[in-house]
Design a protein around this motif. Structure first.
Motif, short mmCIF file in Angstrom:
data_model
loop_
_atom_site.label_atom_id
_atom_site.label_comp_id
_atom_site.label_asym_id
_atom_site.label_seq_id
_atom_site.Cartn_x
_atom_site.Cartn_y
_atom_site.Cartn_z
N LEU A 24 0.82 -1.22 0.00
CA LEU A 24 0.00 0.00 0.00
C LEU A 24 0.85 1.26 0.00
CD1 LEU A 24 -2.89 -0.84 2.50
CD2 LEU A 24 -2.90 -1.02 0.00
N GLY A 25 2.13 1.15 0.33
CA GLY A 25 2.96 2.34 0.41
C GLY A 25 2.50 3.25 1.52
N THR A 26 2.25 4.50 1.18
CA THR A 26 1.83 5.49 2.20
C THR A 26 0.31 5.63 2.29
OG1 THR A 26 2.00 7.26 0.54
CG2 THR A 26 3.97 6.79 1.88
N THR A 27 -0.43 4.77 1.60
CA THR A 27 -1.88 4.86 1.65
C THR A 27 -2.40 4.61 3.06
OG1 THR A 27 -2.09 4.11 -0.65
CG2 THR A 27 -4.03 3.88 0.74
N VAL A 28 -3.32 5.43 3.50
CA VAL A 28 -3.89 5.33 4.84
C VAL A 28 -5.29 4.72 4.76
CG1 VAL A 28 -4.62 6.62 6.88
CG2 VAL A 28 -2.54 7.29 5.64
N THR A 29 -5.57 3.81 5.71
CA THR A 29 -6.90 3.21 5.79
C THR A 29 -7.68 3.89 6.91
OG1 THR A 29 -5.99 1.09 5.06
CG2 THR A 29 -8.19 1.06 6.04
N ASP A 30 -8.83 4.41 6.58
CA ASP A 30 -9.67 5.01 7.62
C ASP A 30 -10.18 3.92 8.57
OD1 ASP A 30 -9.40 7.57 6.61
OD2 ASP A 30 -11.18 7.39 5.31
N PRO A 31 -10.34 4.24 9.83
CA PRO A 31 -10.83 3.23 10.79
C PRO A 31 -12.21 2.71 10.41
CG PRO A 31 -9.96 5.16 11.93
CD PRO A 31 -10.05 5.53 10.49
N PHE A 32 -12.43 1.41 10.66
CA PHE A 32 -13.77 0.85 10.51
C PHE A 32 -13.94 -0.23 11.58
CE2 PHE A 32 -11.13 -1.51 7.47
CZ PHE A 32 -11.46 -2.83 7.71
N PRO A 33 -15.16 -0.44 12.04
CA PRO A 33 -15.39 -1.34 13.18
C PRO A 33 -15.12 -2.80 12.85
CG PRO A 33 -17.48 -0.61 12.25
CD PRO A 33 -16.40 0.17 11.56
N THR A 34 -14.82 -3.57 13.88
CA THR A 34 -14.56 -5.00 13.73
C THR A 34 -15.88 -5.75 13.53
OG1 THR A 34 -12.56 -4.88 15.06
CG2 THR A 34 -13.57 -7.05 14.82
N SER A 35 -15.87 -6.69 12.60
CA SER A 35 -17.07 -7.51 12.35
C SER A 35 -16.62 -8.91 11.94
CB SER A 35 -17.94 -6.89 11.25
OG SER A 35 -17.21 -6.81 10.03
N THR A 36 -17.57 -9.82 11.93
CA THR A 36 -17.28 -11.19 11.51
C THR A 36 -17.83 -11.42 10.11
OG1 THR A 36 -17.37 -11.98 13.80
CG2 THR A 36 -17.59 -13.63 12.05
N VAL A 37 -17.02 -12.00 9.27
CA VAL A 37 -17.43 -12.26 7.88
C VAL A 37 -18.40 -13.44 7.87
CG1 VAL A 37 -16.67 -12.79 5.54
CG2 VAL A 37 -15.19 -11.43 7.07
N PRO A 38 -19.58 -13.28 7.32
CA PRO A 38 -20.55 -14.38 7.31
C PRO A 38 -20.06 -15.57 6.48
CG PRO A 38 -21.61 -12.28 6.82
CD PRO A 38 -20.13 -12.04 6.75
N ALA A 39 -20.69 -16.70 6.71
CA ALA A 39 -20.36 -17.91 5.93
C ALA A 39 -20.60 -17.65 4.45
CB ALA A 39 -21.23 -19.08 6.41
N HIS A 40 -19.74 -18.27 3.64
CA HIS A 40 -19.85 -18.20 2.18
C HIS A 40 -19.67 -16.79 1.62
CE1 HIS A 40 -21.37 -22.21 2.74
NE2 HIS A 40 -22.45 -21.77 3.38
N MET A 41 -18.97 -15.93 2.39
CA MET A 41 -18.71 -14.57 1.92
C MET A 41 -17.25 -14.20 2.19
SD MET A 41 -22.24 -12.57 3.01
CE MET A 41 -22.32 -11.56 1.55
N VAL A 42 -16.79 -13.15 1.51
CA VAL A 42 -15.43 -12.64 1.72
C VAL A 42 -15.50 -11.12 1.92
CG1 VAL A 42 -14.14 -14.44 0.53
CG2 VAL A 42 -15.12 -12.56 -0.81
N PHE A 43 -14.51 -10.61 2.65
CA PHE A 43 -14.41 -9.17 2.88
C PHE A 43 -13.34 -8.63 1.95
CE2 PHE A 43 -13.54 -5.21 5.01
CZ PHE A 43 -14.73 -4.87 5.65
N LEU A 44 -13.72 -7.67 1.12
CA LEU A 44 -12.84 -7.16 0.07
C LEU A 44 -12.51 -5.69 0.31
CD1 LEU A 44 -14.72 -8.65 -3.03
CD2 LEU A 44 -12.83 -9.69 -1.77
N LEU A 45 -11.27 -5.33 0.04
CA LEU A 45 -10.85 -3.93 0.08
C LEU A 45 -10.12 -3.59 -1.21
CD1 LEU A 45 -9.43 -3.57 3.73
CD2 LEU A 45 -11.66 -2.79 2.88
#
Length: 250
Positions: free
Chosen positions: A161-182
């Protein structure tokens, strides 16, 4: 009364030699005509076989072309152009990403997914950061910024990512049969922070390499290494980019 002129011995020998030489022409072999006819038939047959071979060769080329056209879309590998800035600078706008249909996505993989917006379906390229059952979040530090994403309680380094900053986001659980993408361009990407986790069935390919505008190939930064297509593997060409009015960025 005929008069017989004496003949010298050398002259007589010459006459005998000439007569012997002329004899085959004067007394043709009985099967000579049959031999000539058989030779003519053989030559005609060779010409017909040559024409048939040329015809079969041309037909083979046509069939091969038709087969290739029929198999379009059935190859293991396919190409998708990057239409937006949501993966800068990992994948730049206009670069092509080659994907495999057979690989299962792992953490860190860059994938292509089918998304829809305002009734328009389009391809979006993003990175898998969490799998089904994982916890994922980007907690704020005392500075108010998120220093790194945390998956299952473990900080994940993202040097690509280099110097790219990620804004804060709350913790969650990824549901079954799904993926979390950024998206790698975190300030602009429209990803799972806003659209939520994506169904695994919407993932249509896992990236194996990236091609720049000059056709040079490079590995996908931050992703597990995958074998790409070989010299004899078919790679489907790039399809259409998202239609006008559809954007992958916020």
């Amino acid at each position: 009364m005929n008069t017989i002129l004496p003949t010298s011995e050398p002259a007589a020998e010459e006459l005998r030699r000439l007569a012997a030489a002329a004899e085959p022409a004067l007394r043709a072999r009985p099967d000579l005509a049959r031999t000539v006819l058989n030779l003519a038939r053989h030559q005609r047959r060779r010409r017909r076989l040559g024409r048939a071979a040329a015809s079969v060769g041309g037909g083979f080329v046509v069939l091969t072309t038709l087969a290739a056209a029929t198999l379009l879309g059935r190859a293991e590998y396919f190409t998708v152009p990057q239409p937006s800035q949501n993966m800068e600078s990992t994948v730049r706008v206009g670069e092509r990403v080659v994907f495999s249909k057979k690989l299962l996505p792992a953490r860190g993989d860059v994938v292509v997914v089918k998304l829809a917006e305002n009734g328009h379906e389009y391809d979006s390229i993003m990175r898998v950061v969490a799998l089904p059952g994982d916890t994922i979040g980007c907690p704020a530090e005392v500075t108010g910024q998120c220093e790194a994403i945390v998956v299952n309680g473990v900080t994940v380094p993202e040097d690509y990512l280099g110097t790219t900053v990620t804004d804060p986001f709350p913790t969650s659980t990824v549901p079954a049969h799904m993926v979390f993408l950024l998206g790698d361009n975190r300030p602009q990407a429209n990803d799972s922070r806003y659209i939520g986790p994506v169904k695994l069935t919407e993932v249509t390919g896992v990236a194996v390499h990236i091609k720049d505008s000059e056709g040079r190939t490079r590995a996908v930064p931050g992703a597990p290494a995958h074998d790409g297509p070989g010299n004899r593997d078919n790679v489907d060409p790039a399809g259409p980019v998202p239609p006008p009015g559809v954007s992958e960025t916020r």
